[in-house]
Design a protein around this motif. Structure first.
Motif, PDB file in Angstrom:
ATOM      1  N   GLY A 118     -17.544  11.023  17.021  1.00 56.26           N
ATOM      2  CA  GLY A 118     -16.654  11.355  18.127  1.00 56.26           C
ATOM      3  C   GLY A 118     -15.397  10.509  18.165  1.00 56.26           C
ATOM      4  N   SER A 119     -15.349   9.444  17.360  1.00 53.66           N
ATOM      5  CA  SER A 119     -14.177   8.572  17.332  1.00 53.66           C
ATOM      6  C   SER A 119     -12.996   9.260  16.671  1.00 53.66           C
ATOM      7  CB  SER A 119     -14.472   7.296  16.530  1.00 53.66           C
ATOM      8  OG  SER A 119     -15.472   6.534  17.121  1.00 53.66           O
ATOM      9  N   ARG A 120     -11.819   8.897  17.164  1.00 52.20           N
ATOM     10  CA  ARG A 120     -10.555   9.237  16.506  1.00 52.20           C
ATOM     11  C   ARG A 120      -9.817   7.919  16.338  1.00 52.20           C
ATOM     12  NH1 ARG A 120      -8.449  14.846  17.450  1.00 52.20           N
ATOM     13  NH2 ARG A 120     -10.166  15.972  18.386  1.00 52.20           N
ATOM     14  N   ALA A 121      -9.293   7.716  15.130  1.00 50.05           N
ATOM     15  CA  ALA A 121      -8.616   6.448  14.858  1.00 50.05           C
ATOM     16  C   ALA A 121      -7.463   6.646  13.885  1.00 50.05           C
ATOM     17  CB  ALA A 121      -9.602   5.441  14.283  1.00 50.05           C
ATOM     18  N   ARG A 122      -6.476   5.776  13.999  1.00 51.56           N
ATOM     19  CA  ARG A 122      -5.425   5.663  12.987  1.00 51.56           C
ATOM     20  C   ARG A 122      -5.792   4.440  12.156  1.00 51.56           C
ATOM     21  NH1 ARG A 122       0.745   6.483  14.120  1.00 51.56           N
ATOM     22  NH2 ARG A 122      -0.016   8.579  13.819  1.00 51.56           N
ATOM     23  N   VAL A 123      -5.743   4.601  10.839  1.00 50.40           N
ATOM     24  CA  VAL A 123      -6.210   3.559   9.921  1.00 50.40           C
ATOM     25  C   VAL A 123      -5.141   3.286   8.865  1.00 50.40           C
ATOM     26  CG1 VAL A 123      -8.043   2.911   8.319  1.00 50.40           C
ATOM     27  CG2 VAL A 123      -8.573   4.391  10.269  1.00 50.40           C
ATOM     28  N   TRP A 124      -4.834   2.009   8.659  1.00 56.11           N
ATOM     29  CA  TRP A 124      -3.893   1.576   7.629  1.00 56.11           C
ATOM     30  C   TRP A 124      -4.704   0.928   6.519  1.00 56.11           C
ATOM     31  CZ3 TRP A 124      -3.169   1.289  12.801  1.00 56.11           C
ATOM     32  CH2 TRP A 124      -1.989   1.826  13.329  1.00 56.11           C
ATOM     33  N   ILE A 125      -4.610   1.487   5.315  1.00 58.13           N
ATOM     34  CA  ILE A 125      -5.414   0.999   4.197  1.00 58.13           C
ATOM     35  C   ILE A 125      -4.496   0.427   3.116  1.00 58.13           C
ATOM     36  CG2 ILE A 125      -7.048   1.653   2.382  1.00 58.13           C
ATOM     37  CD1 ILE A 125      -8.231   3.661   4.324  1.00 58.13           C
ATOM     38  N   PRO A 126      -4.699  -0.857   2.762  1.00 56.62           N
ATOM     39  CA  PRO A 126      -3.896  -1.445   1.698  1.00 56.62           C
ATOM     40  C   PRO A 126      -4.152  -0.734   0.369  1.00 56.62           C
ATOM     41  CG  PRO A 126      -5.356  -3.094   2.712  1.00 56.62           C
ATOM     42  CD  PRO A 126      -5.684  -1.782   3.315  1.00 56.62           C
ATOM     43  N   ALA A 127      -3.136  -0.717  -0.485  1.00 57.20           N
ATOM     44  CA  ALA A 127      -3.217  -0.019  -1.773  1.00 57.20           C
ATOM     45  C   ALA A 127      -4.457  -0.415  -2.574  1.00 57.20           C
ATOM     46  CB  ALA A 127      -1.957  -0.275  -2.591  1.00 57.20           C
ATOM     47  N   ALA A 128      -4.815  -1.693  -2.547  1.00 59.02           N
ATOM     48  CA  ALA A 128      -5.962  -2.165  -3.324  1.00 59.02           C
ATOM     49  C   ALA A 128      -7.275  -1.533  -2.870  1.00 59.02           C
ATOM     50  CB  ALA A 128      -6.065  -3.686  -3.237  1.00 59.02           C
ATOM     51  N   LEU A 129      -7.342  -1.056  -1.612  1.00 52.28           N
ATOM     52  CA  LEU A 129      -8.554  -0.411  -1.098  1.00 52.28           C
ATOM     53  C   LEU A 129      -8.377   1.107  -1.016  1.00 52.28           C
ATOM     54  CD1 LEU A 129      -9.463  -2.955   1.704  1.00 52.28           C
ATOM     55  CD2 LEU A 129     -10.482  -2.733  -0.572  1.00 52.28           C
ATOM     56  N   ALA A 130      -7.274   1.588  -1.617  1.00 51.93           N
ATOM     57  CA  ALA A 130      -7.011   3.029  -1.682  1.00 51.93           C
ATOM     58  C   ALA A 130      -7.072   3.440  -3.153  1.00 51.93           C
ATOM     59  CB  ALA A 130      -5.667   3.348  -1.037  1.00 51.93           C
ATOM     60  N   TYR A 131      -5.936   3.814  -3.731  1.00 49.03           N
ATOM     61  CA  TYR A 131      -5.915   4.265  -5.126  1.00 49.03           C
ATOM     62  C   TYR A 131      -5.342   3.226  -6.070  1.00 49.03           C
ATOM     63  CZ  TYR A 131      -7.084   8.632  -2.921  1.00 49.03           C
ATOM     64  OH  TYR A 131      -7.714   9.602  -2.187  1.00 49.03           O
ATOM     65  N   GLY A 132      -4.948   2.059  -5.537  1.00 52.21           N
ATOM     66  CA  GLY A 132      -4.520   0.939  -6.360  1.00 52.21           C
ATOM     67  C   GLY A 132      -3.412   1.266  -7.342  1.00 52.21           C
ATOM     68  N   ALA A 133      -3.468   0.619  -8.494  1.00 50.21           N
ATOM     69  CA  ALA A 133      -2.428   0.749  -9.516  1.00 50.21           C
ATOM     70  C   ALA A 133      -2.438   2.109 -10.206  1.00 50.21           C
ATOM     71  CB  ALA A 133      -2.581  -0.363 -10.552  1.00 50.21           C
ATOM     72  N   ARG A 134      -3.538   2.846 -10.101  1.00 50.28           N
ATOM     73  CA  ARG A 134      -3.599   4.144 -10.795  1.00 50.28           C
ATOM     74  C   ARG A 134      -2.937   5.272 -10.003  1.00 50.28           C
ATOM     75  NH1 ARG A 134      -8.592   3.746  -8.439  1.00 50.28           N
ATOM     76  NH2 ARG A 134      -9.425   5.641  -7.515  1.00 50.28           N
ATOM     77  N   GLY A 135      -2.869   5.156  -8.669  1.00 49.05           N
ATOM     78  CA  GLY A 135      -2.294   6.227  -7.869  1.00 49.05           C
ATOM     79  C   GLY A 135      -3.076   7.517  -8.034  1.00 49.05           C
ATOM     80  N   VAL A 136      -2.468   8.632  -7.634  1.00 47.85           N
ATOM     81  CA  VAL A 136      -3.075   9.960  -7.797  1.00 47.85           C
ATOM     82  C   VAL A 136      -2.017  10.882  -8.392  1.00 47.85           C
ATOM     83  CG1 VAL A 136      -4.140  11.940  -6.644  1.00 47.85           C
ATOM     84  CG2 VAL A 136      -4.592   9.630  -5.799  1.00 47.85           C
ATOM     85  N   LEU A 137      -2.288  11.346  -9.602  1.00 49.75           N
ATOM     86  CA  LEU A 137      -1.354  12.265 -10.257  1.00 49.75           C
ATOM     87  C   LEU A 137      -1.404  13.648  -9.634  1.00 49.75           C
ATOM     88  CD1 LEU A 137      -1.842  11.367 -14.018  1.00 49.75           C
ATOM     89  CD2 LEU A 137       0.254  11.125 -12.683  1.00 49.75           C
ATOM     90  N   ASN A 138      -0.278  14.345  -9.670  1.00 51.96           N
ATOM     91  CA  ASN A 138      -0.207  15.732  -9.233  1.00 51.96           C
ATOM     92  C   ASN A 138      -0.902  16.592 -10.287  1.00 51.96           C
ATOM     93  OD1 ASN A 138       0.615  18.414  -8.798  1.00 51.96           O
ATOM     94  ND2 ASN A 138       2.512  17.744  -7.839  1.00 51.96           N
ATOM     95  N   PRO A 139      -1.948  17.349  -9.911  1.00 50.51           N
ATOM     96  CA  PRO A 139      -2.672  18.140 -10.912  1.00 50.51           C
ATOM     97  C   PRO A 139      -1.820  19.247 -11.541  1.00 50.51           C
ATOM     98  CG  PRO A 139      -3.452  18.658  -8.705  1.00 50.51           C
ATOM     99  CD  PRO A 139      -2.496  17.508  -8.577  1.00 50.51           C
ATOM    100  N   ASP A 140      -0.747  19.637 -10.867  1.00 47.83           N
ATOM    101  CA  ASP A 140       0.128  20.692 -11.389  1.00 47.83           C
ATOM    102  C   ASP A 140       1.265  20.147 -12.251  1.00 47.83           C
ATOM    103  OD1 ASP A 140      -1.382  22.638 -10.046  1.00 47.83           O
ATOM    104  OD2 ASP A 140      -0.223  22.307  -8.205  1.00 47.83           O
ATOM    105  N   ASP A 141       1.513  18.833 -12.167  1.00 44.47           N
ATOM    106  CA  ASP A 141       2.603  18.224 -12.931  1.00 44.47           C
ATOM    107  C   ASP A 141       2.271  16.753 -13.123  1.00 44.47           C
ATOM    108  OD1 ASP A 141       4.908  17.125 -13.966  1.00 44.47           O
ATOM    109  OD2 ASP A 141       6.240  17.990 -12.448  1.00 44.47           O
ATOM    110  N   ASP A 142       1.654  16.426 -14.261  1.00 42.87           N
ATOM    111  CA  ASP A 142       1.172  15.059 -14.453  1.00 42.87           C
ATOM    112  C   ASP A 142       2.278  14.044 -14.729  1.00 42.87           C
ATOM    113  OD1 ASP A 142       1.710  15.714 -17.070  1.00 42.87           O
ATOM    114  OD2 ASP A 142      -0.336  15.428 -17.780  1.00 42.87           O
TER     115      ASP A 142
END
Length: 126
Positions: free
Chosen positions: A81-105
């Motif tokens: 039932g919670s609603r929250a805004r969350v700030w996540i540092p890059a190291a705990l997200a996708y880090g140095a690899r990021g996320v490539l666009n599957p339609d245009d790498d």
């Protein structure tokens, strides 16, 4: 746009969050199944992903590495039932690899080393 004047809390790892609506349901434990609605923002406010736009919440097992580490951490702190805004540092997200666009790498959906902001709603814990 994504700045928040409400007092936020910070975990030891650096995830910051503001509870917008406290939940009254059960709180997840490692391995529990959850349904979570989310919208993910880049630092400039651009939405890069959203379950709302897909019309159904994300199904996951918390604490099992099925989502980014920052989510595995924060989802254990927010009752159903919670609603929250969350700030996540890059190291705990996708880090140095990021996320490539599957339609245009040659392009990224989430550039490397990008901090992320999420609006989360804990729909169900079971």
């Amino acid at each position: 746009m994504l700045a928040d004047t409400v007092l936020s809390q910070r975990t030891a790892s650096g995830v910051r969050y503001t509870v917008r609506q406290p939940g009254t349901g059960p709180q997840a434990r490692i391995g529990d199944r959850m349904l979570v609605h989310y919208t993910g923002f880049l630092p400039d406010g651009h939405i890069f992903d959203s379950s709302v736009g897909q019309g159904k919440p994300l199904r996951l097992r918390v604490g099992r590495g099925e989502v980014i580490p920052g989510w595995d951490e924060i989802l254990l702190l927010l009752p159903q039932g919670s609603r929250a805004r969350v700030w996540i540092p890059a190291a705990l997200a996708y880090g140095a690899r990021g996320v490539l666009n599957p339609d245009d790498d040659s392009k990224f959906i989430v550039p490397p080393n990008t901090n992320l902001v999420f609006e989360l709603e804990i729909v169900k814990v079971r």
